[in-house]
Structures are given as C-alpha cells and as structure tokens.
Design a protein around this motif. Structure first.
Motif, mmCIF file in Angstrom:
data_model
loop_
_atom_site.group_PDB
_atom_site.id
_atom_site.type_symbol
_atom_site.label_atom_id
_atom_site.label_comp_id
_atom_site.label_asym_id
_atom_site.label_seq_id
_atom_site.Cartn_x
_atom_site.Cartn_y
_atom_site.Cartn_z
ATOM 1 N N VAL A 1 32.388 20.248 -6.828
ATOM 2 C CA VAL A 1 32.720 19.196 -5.637
ATOM 3 C C VAL A 1 33.271 17.991 -6.262
ATOM 4 O O VAL A 1 32.566 17.237 -6.884
ATOM 5 C CB VAL A 1 31.665 19.006 -4.706
ATOM 6 N N ILE A 2 34.363 17.667 -6.026
ATOM 7 C CA ILE A 2 35.238 16.516 -6.743
ATOM 8 C C ILE A 2 35.604 15.605 -5.607
ATOM 9 O O ILE A 2 36.271 15.841 -4.715
ATOM 10 C CB ILE A 2 36.430 17.025 -7.508
ATOM 11 N N LYS B 1 40.631 9.503 -1.730
ATOM 12 C CA LYS B 1 41.075 9.404 -0.425
ATOM 13 C C LYS B 1 40.593 10.934 0.308
ATOM 14 O O LYS B 1 40.642 11.157 1.332
ATOM 15 C CB LYS B 1 42.584 9.413 -0.126
ATOM 16 N N THR B 2 40.180 11.755 -0.557
ATOM 17 C CA THR B 2 39.876 13.310 -0.303
ATOM 18 C C THR B 2 38.775 13.860 -1.066
ATOM 19 O O THR B 2 38.661 13.510 -2.416
ATOM 20 C CB THR B 2 41.072 14.401 -0.316
ATOM 21 N N LEU B 3 37.834 14.458 -0.330
ATOM 22 C CA LEU B 3 36.836 15.347 -1.052
ATOM 23 C C LEU B 3 37.357 16.821 -1.007
ATOM 24 O O LEU B 3 37.887 17.355 -0.140
ATOM 25 C CB LEU B 3 35.496 15.217 -0.045
ATOM 26 N N TYR B 4 37.276 17.419 -2.442
ATOM 27 C CA TYR B 4 37.549 18.609 -2.525
ATOM 28 C C TYR B 4 36.483 19.263 -3.097
ATOM 29 O O TYR B 4 35.648 19.255 -3.805
ATOM 30 C CB TYR B 4 38.602 18.629 -3.796
ATOM 31 N N VAL B 5 36.370 20.957 -2.442
ATOM 32 C CA VAL B 5 35.500 21.906 -2.947
ATOM 33 C C VAL B 5 36.184 23.078 -3.811
ATOM 34 O O VAL B 5 37.025 23.362 -3.443
ATOM 35 C CB VAL B 5 34.541 22.445 -2.032
ATOM 36 N N TYR B 6 35.813 23.314 -4.803
ATOM 37 C CA TYR B 6 36.449 24.289 -5.907
ATOM 38 C C TYR B 6 35.392 25.389 -6.116
ATOM 39 O O TYR B 6 33.817 25.041 -6.315
ATOM 40 C CB TYR B 6 36.948 23.972 -7.146
#
Length: 549
Positions: A223-224, A228-233
C-alpha cells in the motif's frame, strides 16, 4: 597391524600435545566492574564499560575473557592489592579495572591493567559523554597493542570467527565481535546478483508505504501513499499490479501511513495521518480494504495518529495526539486511542519523556537478564536520543537519521496577528518510521532507521530531496547506539521501509520505498520505486568473512 596401531597412537599423542600447547598459549583476562563517579543516571556504566571492553579485547586463539562466574568471585577492585587478589580469585593472566567520572556533559575514563608478574599499565581518556564509545574503542586498541602485542583493531578483524548464521549478504556489518550473522549480498557487495529485486517505476511521488494483508486474502499487499491518492498493489510476476485506489480529501496533506489489525481478524486496517493545510489541524482517517473495496471506518479524526509497539508486551497499539497551531503538537501528550462510535477517542496516556510526540519515538526491547527496555526518540534536529525506562537520558547520537521530506510548517507569527509573509517558515519534518527487530531471534534487539545522504542538505535546512540513503541497524552497546549493519548506498530518497514479505514467497524482506531524485535543480518529476532485499536466515556459509566499512 601393530605398526598401524603404533602409528595411530603416536599421532594421537602428538595431537594432544599440540592441543595442550595451543591451549597454554591462550591467555585470559578479567574485566571487573568499573566505579562510577557521577549521578545515579549513569550507574549502568558500571557493567556497560566492562561489557564493551570484553568484546573489544577478545582475540581468538590468543586472549579471551574469563567466565562471568569467575568475575563475580573477584568483586570490585580499587587498588593494586585488590587487583592481585582478583588475579588469584579469577585465575586470569590479566585483571582490568578502573573508574569513570561524569561531570555535566564531560566524561573522564581511567583504565588499569595488571598481570601475574605485577606489571601494571594505566590508560586514560577524556571526552564528551556522547563520545564515550569512541574513547573505549581507543583505549581498547591501546591495550591490545601494548599489553597483548596485537597490531591494532585490524588484527582482531582478521582473526575474528566466521559468521555462524547468515541472513542475506547488500548489508555491511560494522562490529565483527558483536554478532555472528550477515544478511544479504547486496548489503556487502556492489551491483545486483539476484539478492534484491525492484518494482517498475510508478509515475508519482510517494509519502509512505505499508506491506500487510489489507484485503483479507491471506497474502500481503503493498500500500503506497501518494501526495493526492492512496494506492493498493499486489506483487505479481515481478511487477506491482494495482488493486484499488482512494482519492484523499482536497485540503488534506498526507503525513504518514500505518496499518493495524484493529479487529484481531488477521486483516489490517489502514491508518492515514494527515493535516489540514488551511487550519493547520490534524485530519486523520482509518480505512478498510476488505474484498478490494475501500470502506471508511472513521474520518476527520482531530488527532495525529500513529501505530507503535508499546512496552511491556510490545503489541501494536494505535496512538494519537491533539494538534496545536502554535506548536504543532498539544502539550496534553500522547494517548492510546480506542474506537467510540464512528470515531476514535483517547484512553490511556503514555508516560513519555519531554520532547517525545506521537510520531518520533519507538521502544527498543531489552535482552532478558542483561539489558532493560529503552525508549528512542528522534529529536527535532534528527538525532536519536535514548532514554531509560525511568525517563533518564542515556545518550544522543552525533549522526542524523530519518530524512523525511514531509514537513509541517511551524507558525512564526504572533498569535492573532495573521500569517507572516516575510519569514521563511520553519518546518517540522515528520519522522520516518523506526523498526525494532530481532532478526537473529537471539533475544538481542536492534533498531532499523534511515540514514539520508546529501551534501546540499548540510547547507540548506529545508532542502530534503536526498539523492542517496542507507538503511542502518543500530544496537545498544551499553553506552550508546552503535552500527550493526547497513545497506549499500540506495539511489533516491527513502520515504518508508518495512520488514515484510511483499511477494508472498515465504522469505522476509527489507522493503524500501523510494522517490527518484529530481536532479540538482529539482526540475525533474519525482517517481516511486519499491526495492526489496530478501533476508534469508536459513543459509549458512562459514567461509564468508565480515565486511567492515
């Protein structure tokens, strides 16, 4: 047949004589407790200095310390007569004793050595309290050379025993006598030889990262937190494959990201600590990503939030602290947080020393029967300050650590007079995480921290685009925090790191999230890369010598 038997008997006899000769050539020494002249906060030096001397004087096959039981028989020594009795009581060839005097920030160290023949050596040094470790090292080198006939510390390294446990060779160990372990070839050698792997370049600058199972599938996700945005990989086929994203509120400035299993169901929730740039107030969220869908558990929580492992059980706990526009953190202190309705409220207050806030501390567990727990605080100028369980300051590092580029502007105007347009605002840079770890599972804990490297940052206070960095592991050696191992230089600014298994292959990794360097003029767009160093504790290679740099 008789000839073979006689030959074997002669060889065995010769081996016995050789072993006896070698054993007879090994001399022994006893380092007795040191007398401490100073405040009660420094009584730990009584045993800490002998412990450091023991490890620095050991020379395999030549000189070695006597057992702790033998030292206990001798007790304390204050003069030559007592030293002679201690030689008899311990059976050692040399006895070492002395005292340390602490006056303010200054320390004076006096060390004496006496052998069975009555010959005596005396060594002394004066230094700042924070430089006491270097003084002990210098005195040890002098005793090694003059008393034991050893060619300085370099000889000790050459004769040091090979590492018994291997974790993964890009780490560089600093002290060959302290640990029987190395971690990863990338920590010891230049270049890539399959001992690290990296993600593709992601087209945005990041603020933080967690590696945990956040969707409940039994596997870890990466999770990065972007600006402006939270990303899940999820790591698939050597790439980060996006599973979801969450747009941050417009006015929210992200500070850090953490994860914690609030429901004890083996699935972590995501904790975002942010602040409102217009009103300079905390602005935190707690999110769930179960089933690859974001759900808001609590929003607009008026606290700065963090997750720490608290003494004495060192379980992860959600903690929080109120904000204050004039000083960033409220004086009320740091509290454990509990869920109440659709928000989180403070419960138990943490007992922390002055200067600690919700973001800048970590507990370092002690070694059972040897060392007590310690509290490590990152100061405003990014030095590590170590405290005893009673709150007394034990040491402060000369080196700077952390190196975060995320800052909160401190108010420079008079209250009620509006914002100043003249002064450049002073920034409080949010500390990077500090991870206590016991990788070797031997009961000895270390603290993993980031060491930023930049020439420009030495001259410009608010220049935080570090072109390089290193991950350091520090251990408490009885007087201060010493380097155990470090990574090779990492190109880019370290924004976060973790001990986890990002690709779910069963091997724990050191996972580092980087922002690429924007160039000397800061004109290039920063991008994100995730680099992992497998820490294979199962490998054994007695032929691998330590690398000391």
């Amino acid at each position: 047949m008789h000839l073979i038997f006689r030959t074997a008997l002669v060889l065995c006899t010769m081996l016995v004589f050789v072993a006896q000769a070698l054993a007879a050539d090994v001399r022994s020494y006893a380092v007795l407790p040191f007398k401490v002249n100073g405040s009660s906060g420094f009584t730990y030096l009584e045993k800490a200095i002998p412990s450091m001397l023991n490890s620095r004087l050991y020379w395999q096959g030549h000189v070695q310390p006597v057992s702790d039981a033998a030292v206990a028989k001798a007790g304390s020594v204050s003069d030559a007569a007592g030293a002679s009795k201690a030689l008899s009581a311990t059976g050692a060839d040399y006895v070492i004793w002395g005292d340390v005097t602490i006056m303010g920030d200054d320390a004076s160290l006096d060390v004496r050595v006496r052998d069975k023949a009555g010959k005596e050596w005396r060594k002394g040094a004066k230094a700042r309290v924070n430089d006491l470790i270097a003084s002990v090292q210098g005195l040890s080198d002098s005793i090694n050379a003059e008393v034991f006939g050893r060619g300085g510390s370099g000889g000790a390294v050459a004769a040091a025993p090979a590492r018994a446990g291997v974790m993964n060779p890009n780490l560089v160990e600093k002290d060959a006598t302290q640990r029987q372990v190395y971690l990863n070839p990338q920590f010891r050698y230049q270049g890539s030889d399959g001992t690290r792997y990296r993600s593709q370049t992601l087209p945005y600058a990041s603020v933080g990262m967690v590696v945990a199972d956040v969707n409940g599938d039994g596997k870890n996700e990466v999770v990065i937190l972007g600006e402006k945005t939270l990303y899940v990989y999820q790591w698939q086929n050597e790439r980060l494959v996006q599973l979801g994203e969450y747009k941050l509120p417009t006015r929210a400035i992200p500070l850090l990201i953490r994860s914690i299993d609030l429901n004890r169901d083996r699935t972590d929730e995501i904790v975002l600590s942010m602040y409102d740039d217009e009103y300079t107030q905390p602005y935190s969220y707690v999110l769930s990503f179960r089933g690859n869908k974001f759900t808001t558990i609590a929003e607009r929580i008026p606290y700065y939030l963090n997750v720490v492992r608290t003494a004495p059980d060192f379980m992860p706990v959600l903690v929080g602290q109120k904000g204050d526009p004039s000083r960033i953190f409220a004086r009320a202190g740091v509290y454990e947080m509990m869920k109440q309705g659709d928000t989180f409220v403070p419960s138990k207050k943490l007992d922390l020393p002055k200067g600690a806030n919700v973001m800048n501390f970590a507990w370092l567990p002690g070694t059972p029967g040897k060392e007590t727990d310690k509290l490590v605080v990152l100061t405003d100028d990014e030095h590590l300050r170590t405290f005893s369980p009673q709150g007394g300051q034990l040491n402060e590092t000369n080196e700077k650590y952390s190196g975060s580029a995320i800052g909160i502007a401190e108010q420079t105007h008079m209250p009620g007079m509006g914002k100043s347009n003249v002064l450049i605002p002073s920034m409080y840079f949010v500390p990077l995480r500090m991870i206590p770890s016991d990788l070797e599972q031997d009961g000895s804990w270390e603290l993993i921290v980031n060491k930023p490297i930049s020439v420009a940052a030495q001259f410009f206070e608010n220049y935080r685009f570090f072109p390089e960095g290193e991950i350091h592991t520090l251990y408490w050696d009885g007087v201060g925090m010493s380097l155990q191992w470090k990574t090779r230089r990492i190109k880019g600014s370290v924004v976060d790191f973790a001990l986890a298994d990002p690709n779910n292959d069963g091997t724990q990794d050191l996972v580092v999230c980087l922002n690429t360097h924007p160039g000397a003029l800061s004109l290039q767009n920063r991008k994100t890369v995730v680099v992992s160093y497998p820490l294979d504790l199962s490998q054994m290679d007695p032929k691998t010598a330590p690398s000391l740099e």
